[in-house]
Design a protein around this motif. Structure first.
Motif, short mmCIF file in Angstrom:
data_model
loop_
_atom_site.label_atom_id
_atom_site.label_comp_id
_atom_site.label_asym_id
_atom_site.label_seq_id
_atom_site.Cartn_x
_atom_site.Cartn_y
_atom_site.Cartn_z
N THR A 1 8.97 -37.23 -13.60
CA THR A 1 9.73 -36.15 -13.46
C THR A 1 11.02 -36.48 -12.72
OG1 THR A 1 8.82 -35.84 -11.17
CG2 THR A 1 7.72 -34.69 -12.98
N PHE B 1 13.46 -37.22 -15.50
CA PHE B 1 13.81 -35.96 -16.51
C PHE B 1 15.10 -35.69 -16.31
CE2 PHE B 1 13.56 -31.31 -17.42
CZ PHE B 1 13.32 -31.40 -18.48
N GLY B 2 15.75 -35.48 -15.32
CA GLY B 2 17.07 -34.96 -15.12
C GLY B 2 18.25 -35.76 -15.75
N THR C 1 13.88 -30.52 -10.77
CA THR C 1 13.37 -30.67 -12.13
C THR C 1 13.05 -29.31 -12.97
OG1 THR C 1 12.32 -32.80 -11.57
CG2 THR C 1 11.17 -31.87 -13.39
N GLY D 1 17.63 -33.15 -8.69
CA GLY D 1 16.23 -33.73 -9.26
C GLY D 1 16.12 -35.19 -9.16
N TRP D 2 17.28 -35.74 -9.60
CA TRP D 2 17.32 -37.30 -9.86
C TRP D 2 17.47 -37.99 -8.53
CZ3 TRP D 2 16.37 -41.38 -12.44
CH2 TRP D 2 17.02 -42.44 -12.30
#
Length: 130
Positions: free
Chosen positions: A8, A11-12, A72, A105-106
């Protein structure tokens, strides 16, 4: 739990690469000129840069796990909304929003993966995430 954090968290970053291709194509589909498409691509980079310090402060106060979840989920929802955006103006707004939540998110994923365990395992978790 580590596998979920690794997948996850990235994902970004992967959405970032996809958006550099798909957002201009969607804008062209909506009839945007080349100049407007250039501005559309650049506005996300601006939105990622300007609030970077407040985003870091948010992560310090609320924790990397919450930042990972918000980033995310926000990236997924905004990415889906971009596919169905009916106007270039809405794409601009969505690009600005993506510029805020995608790095959340990252960076949250990096911090979360690095802080799951201590000692030598911390370096191992950080390396696996990378």
């Amino acid at each position: 739990e580590r596998i979920v954090a690794y997948t996850t968290g990235g994902f970004g970053l992967s959405m970032n690469a996809i958006l550099y291709l798909l957002v201009p194509l969607r804008a062209a589909e909506l009839g945007a000129s080349v100049g407007v498409i250039g501005l559309l691509v650049g506005v996300k980079a601006l939105a990622e840069t300007v609030p970077s310090v407040p985003i870091g402060a948010f992560m310090d106060r609320r924790g990397p796990r919450l930042a990972l979840l918000i980033g995310t989920l926000g990236t997924a929802v905004i990415g889906l909304a971009m596919a169905f955006a009916p106007s270039v103006l809405l794409l601009f707004v969505l690009q600005l929003a993506m510029g805020v939540v995608r790095p959340l998110g990252w960076v949250g994923g990096q911090s979360y993966a690095a802080g799951m365990r201590g000692g030598k395992a911390r370096g191992y978790d950080t390396g696996k995430f990378g």
